[in-house]
Design a protein around this motif. Structure first.
Motif, PDB file in Angstrom:
ATOM      1  N   PHE A 131       1.033  -1.117  -0.255  1.00 29.68           N
ATOM      2  CA  PHE A 131       0.116  -0.434  -0.017  1.00 29.68           C
ATOM      3  C   PHE A 131       0.849   1.416   0.001  1.00 29.68           C
ATOM      4  O   PHE A 131       1.866   0.915   0.803  1.00 29.68           O
ATOM      5  N   PRO A 136     -13.099   2.352  11.342  1.00 32.80           N
ATOM      6  CA  PRO A 136     -14.134   2.422  10.471  1.00 32.80           C
ATOM      7  C   PRO A 136     -13.860   1.051   9.931  1.00 32.80           C
ATOM      8  O   PRO A 136     -12.690   0.375  10.233  1.00 32.80           O
ATOM      9  N   THR A 137     -14.832  -0.096   9.859  1.00 33.93           N
ATOM     10  CA  THR A 137     -14.875  -1.183   8.870  1.00 33.93           C
ATOM     11  C   THR A 137     -13.958  -0.722   8.055  1.00 33.93           C
ATOM     12  O   THR A 137     -13.622   0.064   7.057  1.00 33.93           O
ATOM     13  N   GLY A 138     -13.234  -1.918   7.430  1.00 34.10           N
ATOM     14  CA  GLY A 138     -12.637  -1.671   5.864  1.00 34.10           C
ATOM     15  C   GLY A 138     -10.986  -0.734   6.175  1.00 34.10           C
ATOM     16  O   GLY A 138     -10.363  -0.473   5.045  1.00 34.10           O
ATOM     17  N   SER A 139     -11.077  -0.498   7.257  1.00 34.37           N
ATOM     18  CA  SER A 139      -9.949   0.749   7.562  1.00 34.37           C
ATOM     19  C   SER A 139      -8.484   0.783   7.902  1.00 34.37           C
ATOM     20  O   SER A 139      -7.358   1.014   7.976  1.00 34.37           O
ATOM     21  N   GLY A 140      -8.432  -0.889   7.369  1.00 36.49           N
ATOM     22  CA  GLY A 140      -7.064  -1.849   7.797  1.00 36.49           C
ATOM     23  C   GLY A 140      -5.988  -1.622   9.276  1.00 36.49           C
ATOM     24  O   GLY A 140      -5.377  -1.762   9.582  1.00 36.49           O
ATOM     25  N   LYS A 141      -7.133  -2.291  10.202  1.00 33.83           N
ATOM     26  CA  LYS A 141      -6.825  -2.468  11.429  1.00 33.83           C
ATOM     27  C   LYS A 141      -5.801  -4.140  11.940  1.00 33.83           C
ATOM     28  O   LYS A 141      -5.171  -4.072  11.833  1.00 33.83           O
ATOM     29  N   THR A 142      -6.385  -4.850  10.469  1.00 32.86           N
ATOM     30  CA  THR A 142      -5.450  -6.470  10.980  1.00 32.86           C
ATOM     31  C   THR A 142      -4.207  -5.815  10.388  1.00 32.86           C
ATOM     32  O   THR A 142      -3.193  -6.543  11.804  1.00 32.86           O
ATOM     33  N   GLY A 200     -15.135  -8.562   9.654  1.00 30.11           N
ATOM     34  CA  GLY A 200     -13.824  -8.046   9.905  1.00 30.11           C
ATOM     35  C   GLY A 200     -13.589  -9.629   8.294  1.00 30.11           C
ATOM     36  O   GLY A 200     -12.870  -8.571   7.516  1.00 30.11           O
ATOM     37  N   ARG A 209     -14.821  -0.788   1.653  1.00 33.94           N
ATOM     38  CA  ARG A 209     -13.975  -0.981   2.362  1.00 33.94           C
ATOM     39  C   ARG A 209     -12.289  -0.365   1.442  1.00 33.94           C
ATOM     40  O   ARG A 209     -12.549  -0.410  -0.074  1.00 33.94           O
ATOM     41  N   ALA A 210     -11.441  -0.121   2.050  1.00 28.91           N
ATOM     42  CA  ALA A 210     -10.494  -0.027   1.620  1.00 28.91           C
ATOM     43  C   ALA A 210     -10.604   1.607   0.630  1.00 28.91           C
ATOM     44  O   ALA A 210     -10.198   2.093  -0.371  1.00 28.91           O
ATOM     45  N   GLN A 214      -3.690   3.317  11.719  1.00 31.50           N
ATOM     46  CA  GLN A 214      -2.190   2.389  10.694  1.00 31.50           C
ATOM     47  C   GLN A 214      -1.401   3.417  11.516  1.00 31.50           C
ATOM     48  O   GLN A 214       0.014   3.216  12.635  1.00 31.50           O
ATOM     49  N   ALA A 251       0.388   4.029   1.324  1.00 29.74           N
ATOM     50  CA  ALA A 251       0.271   4.502   2.614  1.00 29.74           C
ATOM     51  C   ALA A 251      -0.212   4.602   3.851  1.00 29.74           C
ATOM     52  O   ALA A 251      -1.773   3.306   3.007  1.00 29.74           O
ATOM     53  N   ASP A 301     -13.144  -9.555   4.195  1.00 32.60           N
ATOM     54  CA  ASP A 301     -12.930  -8.970   3.660  1.00 32.60           C
ATOM     55  C   ASP A 301     -12.538  -9.357   2.364  1.00 32.60           C
ATOM     56  O   ASP A 301     -11.678 -10.037   1.454  1.00 32.60           O
ATOM     57  N   ARG A 332     -18.606  -4.618   4.746  1.00 27.17           N
ATOM     58  CA  ARG A 332     -18.104  -5.432   4.026  1.00 27.17           C
ATOM     59  C   ARG A 332     -18.235  -5.313   3.050  1.00 27.17           C
ATOM     60  O   ARG A 332     -17.221  -5.567   1.688  1.00 27.17           O
ATOM     61  N   GLU A 378     -12.382  -7.371  16.939  1.00 26.06           N
ATOM     62  CA  GLU A 378     -13.227  -7.725  17.732  1.00 26.06           C
ATOM     63  C   GLU A 378     -13.675  -8.270  18.601  1.00 26.06           C
ATOM     64  O   GLU A 378     -14.378  -8.575  18.876  1.00 26.06           O
TER      65      GLU A 378
HETATM   66  N1  LIG Z   1      -2.805   0.802   4.070  1.00 21.22           N
HETATM   67  C1  LIG Z   1      -3.647   1.129   3.114  1.00 21.22           C
HETATM   68  N2  LIG Z   1      -4.407   1.053   2.300  1.00 21.22           N
HETATM   69  C2  LIG Z   1      -5.016   1.049   1.201  1.00 21.22           C
HETATM   70  N3  LIG Z   1      -5.368  -0.582   1.361  1.00 21.22           N
HETATM   71  C3  LIG Z   1      -5.182  -1.015   2.873  1.00 21.22           C
HETATM   72  C4  LIG Z   1      -4.256  -0.644   3.488  1.00 21.22           C
HETATM   73  N4  LIG Z   1      -4.202  -1.819   4.637  1.00 21.22           N
HETATM   74  C5  LIG Z   1      -5.251  -2.161   4.344  1.00 21.22           C
HETATM   75  N5  LIG Z   1      -5.154  -2.753   3.415  1.00 21.22           N
HETATM   76  C6  LIG Z   1      -6.605  -3.370   2.739  1.00 21.22           C
HETATM   77  O1  LIG Z   1      -7.893  -2.727   3.452  1.00 21.22           O
HETATM   78  C7  LIG Z   1      -8.779  -4.061   3.585  1.00 21.22           C
HETATM   79  C8  LIG Z   1      -9.701  -4.070   4.320  1.00 21.22           C
HETATM   80  O2  LIG Z   1      -8.464  -4.095   5.486  1.00 21.22           O
HETATM   81  P1  LIG Z   1      -8.960  -4.667   7.255  1.00 21.22           P
HETATM   82  O3  LIG Z   1      -9.071  -6.200   7.152  1.00 21.22           O
HETATM   83  O4  LIG Z   1      -7.623  -4.957   7.943  1.00 21.22           O
HETATM   84  O5  LIG Z   1     -10.060  -3.914   7.846  1.00 21.22           O
HETATM   85  P2  LIG Z   1     -10.446  -3.953   9.244  1.00 21.22           P
HETATM   86  O6  LIG Z   1     -10.664  -2.012   9.437  1.00 21.22           O
HETATM   87  O7  LIG Z   1      -9.491  -4.805   9.627  1.00 21.22           O
HETATM   88  O8  LIG Z   1     -11.814  -4.137   8.672  1.00 21.22           O
HETATM   89  P3  LIG Z   1     -13.522  -4.977  10.032  1.00 21.22           P
HETATM   90  O9  LIG Z   1     -13.448  -3.706  10.879  1.00 21.22           O
HETATM   91  O10 LIG Z   1     -14.398  -5.183   8.631  1.00 21.22           O
HETATM   92  O11 LIG Z   1     -12.693  -5.246  10.502  1.00 21.22           O
HETATM   93  C9  LIG Z   1      -8.078  -5.221   2.899  1.00 21.22           C
HETATM   94  O12 LIG Z   1      -8.028  -5.869   1.999  1.00 21.22           O
HETATM   95  C10 LIG Z   1      -6.546  -4.331   3.287  1.00 21.22           C
HETATM   96  O13 LIG Z   1      -5.177  -5.354   2.176  1.00 21.22           O
END
Ligand SMILES: Nc1ncnc2c1ncn2[C@@H]1O[C@H](COP(=O)(O)OP(=O)(O)OP(=O)(O)O)[C@@H](O)[C@H]1O
Length: 504
Positions: free
Chosen positions: A105, A130-136, A391, A421-422, A112, A107, A393, A418, A238
């Motif tokens: 990615f 938020p969901t899909g914001s890259g918490k993993t 979670g 995302r991202a 993160q 940035a 993705d 779902r 979660e």
């Molecule tokens: N820095 C980044 N820039 C762009 N995309 C990213 C970045 N970091 C992670 N992603 C992508 O964003 C998507 C969502 O990430 P992730 O599953 O971690 O979201 P989440 O915040 O855990 O969402 P949820 O709350 O639904 O579990 C994934 O496909 C991941 O690869």
């Protein structure tokens, strides 16, 4: 004004009509399609609809966010400076260039930038974003760095334990580690699968990996035999779900088992109700609290509520969407129970839709296979229960349909999360009927909170009191059957269902 008169104002929707045959539904398009033709793309519009459509074509099709998200709040002692770029990790934290170069990615996302320095400074963290914001990646990356740095001189045994509510999420977290550390032999990441559970409980010296990813239900069965002597990091992904009544007894047992150890605790979720926040903070030492638009749905999801009148109206609406091409795959359809998910599955299979179903009564192998096929776009419409709400993705889910209104704001936020995302755009449509007077208010409140432009009638709905919220969460709404199939065909399909879902 009566709530449902208000909702159906200006439509010809007949709530008392039971649509039991497809033919009837199709013949009576005009009376029911208008309120359900929410993307205004129906192929044979009436004159009035046509005029409306022409007018609409110059307007956005779905609600767009009109107010900005609430500000983020980062609190705690000595809040570390945020990361400005992934490359900073090399100079600031001596993260290896090879690890950083595996991040594809451009940035870091906001969570993160805030969480990664905090974790690398060995802080306990409570994070909502938020969901899909890259918490993993926000926790996988720093843990991978710490474990790589510690090896090979480090001790054996589990060093990081990651708790997640579902098997699917466990597999996904494993994949996130694999992408970052492929080829590296310094540490092992494992999911506590059925076979690993069998091995660790029966074979002396069987290893559970340096990072163990587990669901609470399975982990409690292995607590006595697992070696947590080297454990340093505990992640609750979660976190609010893990303290939900369905998981709380096991999560509590796990936390009690680990009590007394010096652990870095990381609790994350898109939704952290205040009761869970208080509980989590109580378990932490000098935590960093990172709240980014807490409890809000992402602005990238265009949310829509659709009054379907009755169960038959919902089925008709989904069939209509199929007919007009509004159901652009991949699509996730959420229902409130396994029985209802199976029933809708049979309806859509009968219609020739490329559809599958996933829920807690399908076997682990079936569940894995279905998710894989959905990810590869071999399945276009995936019907599910809340087992997929958290979670998961899947790249590019276009549309989430809440066939049944979810039972809480949290469930709604995670389901619709779902899609969108991202940074990608997505759509979420929630069907509701006259049975949903209270839980529709919950959805409307999330829409308002998320900055969605809402219709006038929605602004007049009040909030749901705490007691009702609790009741709604505990017990799903009683609904009429989904099926419109004649009993004979239904019986035949039911026996097929048993074979395909592995049910007894
Ligand atoms: N820095 C980044 N820039 C762009 N995309 C990213 C970045 N970091 C992670 N992603 C992508 O964003 C998507 C969502 O990430 P992730 O599953 O971690 O979201 P989440 O915040 O855990 O969402 P949820 O709350 O639904 O579990 C994934 O496909 C991941 O690869």
């Amino acid at each position: 004004m009566d709530f449902f008169r208000l909702l159906s104002r200006g439509t010809k929707l007949d709530n008392t009509e039971a649509f039991t045959k497809n033919e009837k539904a199709v013949n009576e398009e005009d009376s029911i399609i208008r309120p359900l033709d929410f993307f205004h793309t129906h192929s044979t519009p009436t004159q009035e609809v046509r005029e409306k459509k022409q007018k609409k074509e110059t307007e956005p099709e779905l609600h767009v966010p009109v107010i900005p998200y609430r500000k983020s709040k980062i609190t705690g002692d000595d809040v570390p400076h945020p990361l400005t770029a992934f490359q900073d990790l090399v100079s600031r934290f001596q993260v290896s260039q090879s690890l950083v170069s595996r991040i594809k990615f451009p940035a870091p996302t906001q969570i993160q930038t805030e969480a990664i320095p905090g974790i690398l400074h060995d802080r306990d963290i409570l994070a909502s974003a938020p969901t899909g914001s890259g918490k993993t990646l926000a926790y996988v990356l720093p843990i991978a760095h710490i474990l790589q740095k510690d090896q090979p001189g480090g001790t054996s045994g589990i060093k990081a334990l990651i708790l997640v509510p579902t098997k699917e999420l466990a597999t996904q977290v494993l994949e996130a580690f694999t992408i970052l550390t492929r080829g590296s032999t310094t540490f092992k990441v494992k999911v506590l699968t059925k076979s690993l559970l069998a091995r660790v409980t029966s074979e002396a010296g069987a290893k559970a990996g340096d990072v163990l990813i587990a669901t609470p239900l399975r982990l409690v069965r292995a607590l006595a035999v697992l070696d947590f002597g080297s454990l340093r990091h505990l992640v609750l992904d979660e976190a609010d779900k893990l303290f939900d009544p369905a998981f709380a007894p096991q999560t509590d047992d796990i936390l009690a088992h680990l009590r007394g150890r010096t652990l870095q605790k990381l609790f994350l979720s898109a939704t952290l109700p205040s009761s869970i926040e208080a509980l989590a903070l109580n378990l932490m030492t000098a935590p960093l609290r990172i709240l980014i638009s807490p409890g809000q749905a992402p602005a990238t999801v265009a949310q829509k509520l659709v009054y379907a009148g009755s169960e038959a109206g919902k089925l008709l609406a989904i069939r209509q969407m199929l007919k007009t091409g509004e159901l652009t795959p991949p699509v996730l359809v959420f229902l409130q129970s396994i029985e209802r998910a199976n029933a809708l599955f049979h309806e859509l299979v009968y219609d020739g839709v490329n559809v599958d179903v996933i829920h807690g009564e399908r076997t682990e192998t079936q569940r894995r296979a279905v998710v894989e096929r959905f990810k590869k776009a071999e399945v276009w419409v995936l019907i599910c229960t809340d087992v997929l709400a958290r979670g998961i993705d899947v790249h590019g889910v276009n549309l989430v349909i809440n066939y049944d209104v979810p039972q809480s704001a949290q469930a709604y936020i995670h389901r619709i999360g779902r899609t969108g995302r991202a940074g990608k755009q997505g759509k979420a449509v929630t069907f509701f009927t006259k049975d949903d007077v209270e839980n529709v208010k919950i959805v409307v409140n999330v829409m308002k909170e998320s900055g969605c432009e809402v219709e006038e009638w929605m602004t007049r709905l009040g909030k749901v009191d705490k007691k009702t919220k609790k009741q709604l969460k505990r017990k799903p709404v009683d609904r009429d059957d989904i099926s419109t199939q004649p009993k004979k065909r239904k019986r035949k399909n039911l026996s097929k269902d048993k074979q395909s879902t592995g049910e007894e």
